[in-house]
Scaffold this active site. Structure first.
Site, short mmCIF file in Angstrom:
data_model
loop_
_atom_site.label_atom_id
_atom_site.label_comp_id
_atom_site.label_asym_id
_atom_site.label_seq_id
_atom_site.Cartn_x
_atom_site.Cartn_y
_atom_site.Cartn_z
N LYS A 119 130.78 125.41 54.85
CA LYS A 119 129.93 124.66 55.78
C LYS A 119 130.55 124.56 57.17
CE LYS A 119 131.73 120.02 54.70
NZ LYS A 119 131.37 118.65 54.26
N ASP A 160 135.87 111.97 58.93
CA ASP A 160 135.01 111.61 57.80
C ASP A 160 134.55 110.17 58.04
OD1 ASP A 160 133.87 110.79 55.40
OD2 ASP A 160 135.27 111.95 54.17
N TYR A 215 117.39 105.96 54.12
CA TYR A 215 117.52 106.72 55.37
C TYR A 215 116.87 105.96 56.52
CZ TYR A 215 117.07 110.43 58.85
OH TYR A 215 117.13 111.17 60.01
N LYS A 239 118.76 104.19 59.87
CA LYS A 239 118.43 104.55 61.25
C LYS A 239 117.91 103.34 62.02
CE LYS A 239 119.57 108.92 61.33
NZ LYS A 239 120.67 109.41 62.20
#
Length: 256
Positions: free
Chosen positions: A46, A66, A164, A168
């Site tokens: 990745k 992290d 999620y 946000k």
């Protein structure tokens, strides 16, 4: 090398998706220095594309971060200061996020709530706490958070994205609070909706909605490169009077 006139960006989450494309586009200008964070070993698949790009473009510098690890967050300022010719950060961009919460609120496990909050809301704020002194070294003082319309209350999207969306929304609240707290020091703090983007994370969500027969035919889906390019166009137009606002990737003003 004249480093005093260079613009230095710090991008959290530059290994893939929108973040990688921000790194790619911004580093194409030799007048920019791009410091970006990756999570995990540089040898991981990745992280390969940003590692390969940094070998070609010497104005890209990679640091480890992290957002779920206190020690990693605590070390980030020192890691940044070790990068070549470092004089300060002009523009802070928090782009890293997780989105795999497609449960209804009453069905969402505690671990999912906490993981999304830790990565999407709390992590970027804790990282900003550490690099804030490095932003004070420059006069630009811009802080950009890649948020989402999924966290908007007044433009609520009727989809079950539970943790999620909540994470946000929490990030958006922090943007508003930071905008008035840091305004006296000349900071401009803004949130951005990047669009519905066909990243790995975005595609996972699209596949889920299709599987559940949820109609998303009216959604304009764009590529990570298109999103990053559009966001950069908006970044360049941000003025001090935009402090505390929420913009869509197309430059239109969103609502919290």
């Amino acid at each position: 090398m004249n480093t005093s006139s260079r613009i230095t960006y710090f991008i959290i989450g530059g290994s893939r998706g929108i973040g990688f494309n921000l790194v790619k586009i911004l580093s194409a200008s030799t007048g920019n220095t791009v410091i970006t964070s990756i999570r995990g070993s540089p040898s991981l698949p990745k992280n390969k594309q940003v590692e390969d790009l940094a070998k070609i473009r010497k104005n890209i510098h990679i640091v480890q971060l992290d957002l779920t690890k206190d020690e990693s967050i605590g070390n980030i300022a020192d890691e940044i200061k070790k990068t070549p010719f470092f004089l300060g950060i002009d523009i802070f961009i928090a782009c890293s996020a997780v989105s795999d919460s497609y449960y209804k609120v009453l069905e969402t496990p505690k671990s999912v709530w906490l993981n999304h909050y830790s990565t999407n809301a709390l992590g970027p704020i804790l990282a900003l706490q550490k690099v804030y002194p490095l932003l004070l070294l420059k006069k630009t003082r811009k802080i950009f958070f890649i948020s989402s319309v999924a966290g908007s209350i007044n433009a609520f999207v009727p989809l079950s994205v539970s943790a999620y969306g909540q994470s946000k929304a929490a990030l958006n609240y922090a943007v508003k609070t930071l905008s008035f707290e840091l305004k006296p020091e000349g900071f401009t703090v803004v949130a951005f909706h990047p669009g519905m983007v066909s990243t790995d994370m975005g595609q996972y969500g699209l596949d889920h909605f299709k599987e559940k027969n949820i109609d998303i035919s009216g959604v304009n889906i764009i590529t990570p490169e298109e999103s990053a390019s559009a966001l950069i166009d908006v970044f360049r137009k941000i003025l001090p009077e935009d402090n505390g606002k929420f913009f869509n990737y197309d430059g239109s003003e969103g609502v919290f």
